[in-house]
Design a protein around this motif. Structure first.
Motif, short mmCIF file in Angstrom:
data_model
loop_
_atom_site.label_atom_id
_atom_site.label_comp_id
_atom_site.label_asym_id
_atom_site.label_seq_id
_atom_site.Cartn_x
_atom_site.Cartn_y
_atom_site.Cartn_z
N LEU A 19 0.83 -1.20 0.00
CA LEU A 19 0.00 0.00 0.00
C LEU A 19 0.87 1.25 0.00
CD1 LEU A 19 -3.00 0.96 0.28
CD2 LEU A 19 -2.58 1.12 2.74
N SER A 20 0.59 2.17 -0.90
CA SER A 20 1.29 3.44 -1.11
C SER A 20 2.69 3.26 -1.67
CB SER A 20 1.34 4.30 0.17
OG SER A 20 2.32 3.83 1.08
N GLY A 21 3.04 2.04 -2.08
CA GLY A 21 4.34 1.79 -2.67
C GLY A 21 4.27 1.71 -4.18
N GLY A 48 -5.20 3.09 -7.24
CA GLY A 48 -5.14 4.17 -6.26
C GLY A 48 -4.44 3.77 -4.98
N SER A 49 -3.87 2.56 -4.95
CA SER A 49 -3.13 2.13 -3.76
C SER A 49 -1.63 2.33 -3.90
CB SER A 49 -3.40 0.65 -3.47
OG SER A 49 -2.90 -0.18 -4.51
N SER A 50 -1.19 2.75 -5.08
CA SER A 50 0.22 3.05 -5.33
C SER A 50 0.46 4.54 -5.10
CB SER A 50 0.59 2.67 -6.76
OG SER A 50 1.89 3.13 -7.09
N SER A 51 1.69 4.89 -4.71
CA SER A 51 2.01 6.31 -4.55
C SER A 51 1.94 7.02 -5.89
CB SER A 51 3.41 6.48 -3.95
OG SER A 51 4.38 5.81 -4.74
N HIS A 70 -6.31 8.69 -0.57
CA HIS A 70 -6.45 8.57 0.88
C HIS A 70 -7.90 8.31 1.26
CE1 HIS A 70 -2.35 9.91 1.95
NE2 HIS A 70 -2.43 10.62 0.84
N PRO A 71 -8.15 7.32 2.12
CA PRO A 71 -9.53 7.07 2.55
C PRO A 71 -9.99 8.09 3.59
CG PRO A 71 -8.04 5.59 3.68
CD PRO A 71 -7.20 6.37 2.71
N TYR A 76 -15.86 5.76 6.38
CA TYR A 76 -15.04 4.75 5.70
C TYR A 76 -15.88 3.83 4.83
CZ TYR A 76 -11.07 1.62 5.07
OH TYR A 76 -10.04 0.89 4.53
N ASP A 77 -15.39 3.60 3.62
CA ASP A 77 -16.00 2.66 2.70
C ASP A 77 -15.45 1.27 3.01
OD1 ASP A 77 -16.83 1.10 0.59
OD2 ASP A 77 -16.04 2.40 -0.99
N ASN A 78 -16.28 0.43 3.62
CA ASN A 78 -15.81 -0.88 4.08
C ASN A 78 -15.36 -1.80 2.95
OD1 ASN A 78 -16.14 -0.34 6.81
ND2 ASN A 78 -18.22 -1.17 6.87
N MET A 79 -15.77 -1.51 1.72
CA MET A 79 -15.40 -2.35 0.60
C MET A 79 -14.22 -1.79 -0.20
SD MET A 79 -17.16 -5.04 0.73
CE MET A 79 -16.72 -5.70 -0.89
N LEU A 80 -13.66 -0.66 0.24
CA LEU A 80 -12.59 -0.01 -0.51
C LEU A 80 -11.42 -0.95 -0.78
CD1 LEU A 80 -11.06 2.42 -1.72
CD2 LEU A 80 -10.33 2.98 0.62
#
Length: 276
Positions: A19-21, A48-51, A70-71, A76-80
């Motif tokens: 995540l964010s990498g 959208g999970s990559s930087s 960013h969530p 919070y969207d529980n299915m994100l």
């Protein structure tokens, strides 16, 4: 790549980043495995999970850049993350198919020896790929996998990915975990659950004294003393020496699964669920 003799083909590793990498944070592992005779693919995920992920339109050459999303923890969207891990799993399978069918690269690849792997969110991505498409892969490597979205201060506790939590997986699997993650009770519980879901798990190894960051190239981007000072690395281990040990364990496991090697990674720990 040095062209092999006509009778030789290379095994393939498709590895999903955290995540964010980005895929760049595992480049040293890729180089090391390439020297051991593997082709390695590290896709940059576009969910959208990559930087940063850059996609180029083949016809217009236009570059589309997707930054980390960013969530909102207060709504919070529980299915994100579940949607994202499913998106990522599609990209891992696409990377496999693209390479195997590539006119220049495909002839050098052994389609029967493809390993799926991942770090952190990439670990849960690899887990989803392995449980949904076991016929396409020879083995799986989960590196400090993120098996639970765990933010109790916001009332958020979600299993990830849901498919692997509810369905067993038969691929030979190497699970490596940091002490940092193992010390979080909810995460540790889910690590053990995933281990139980992987019916052919070879080893689930807790790497003593490690932090989550010990498994990425970033420990080489700064002096080792600074890596420990900023908590990128565990305080009592040398981050560079540990990284070499960790990558060696992955390489030994892949040698065992793809080339009939000895499996030297087993020599550094004390059995299933053990500590190294």
């Amino acid at each position: 790549i040095t062209p092999p003799p006509p009778s030789t083909k290379y095994p393939l590793l498709v590895f999903s980043h955290g995540l964010s990498g980005t895929g760049c944070e595992h480049g040293l592992m890729g180089v090391t495995l390439a020297l051991r005779g593997y082709v390695c693919a590290f896709p940059h995920h576009s969910d959208g999970s990559s930087s940063l992920c850059e996609k180029v339109d083949a016809s217009t050459k236009k570059v589309e850049r997707t930054l980390y999303k960013h969530p909102n923890f207060h709504n919070y969207d529980n299915m994100l993350r579940q949607r994202q891990v499913e998106h990522r799993a599609v990209e891992v399978n696409e990377a496999r198919e693209m390479l195997l069918s590539h006119p220049d690269i495909g002839p050098f690849l052994d389609g029967g020896n493809v390993v799926v792997g991942g770090f952190s969110f990439g670990g849960s991505t690899a887990g989803l790929v392995a449980v949904m498409n076991p016929e396409k892969y020879r083995a799986a490597v989960f590196v400090d996998g993120w098996w639970k979205v765990n933010f109790p201060q916001y009332g958020i506790e979600i299993d990830l990915p849901s498919q692997l939590h509810n369905t067993s997986m038969s691929l030979p699997t190497l699970m490596l975990s940091s002490t940092e993650m193992n010390n979080i009770p909810n995460i540790r519980e889910k690590q053990h659950h995933i281990e139980g879901q992987c019916t052919a798990v070879e080893n689930q190894i807790i790497m003593e004294g490690t932090r989550h960051g010990n498994f990425i190239d970033a420990v080489y981007w700064v002096p080792s003393c600074l890596a420990r000072f900023v908590n990128l690395s565990g305080k009592l281990i040398h981050p560079h020496k540990f990284y070499a040990k960790y990558v060696g364990m992955v390489a030994d496991f892949m040698d065992e699964q793809c080339k009939g090697g000895k499996g030297g990674y087993k020599d550094v720990e004390k059995g299933r669920g053990g500590h190294a």
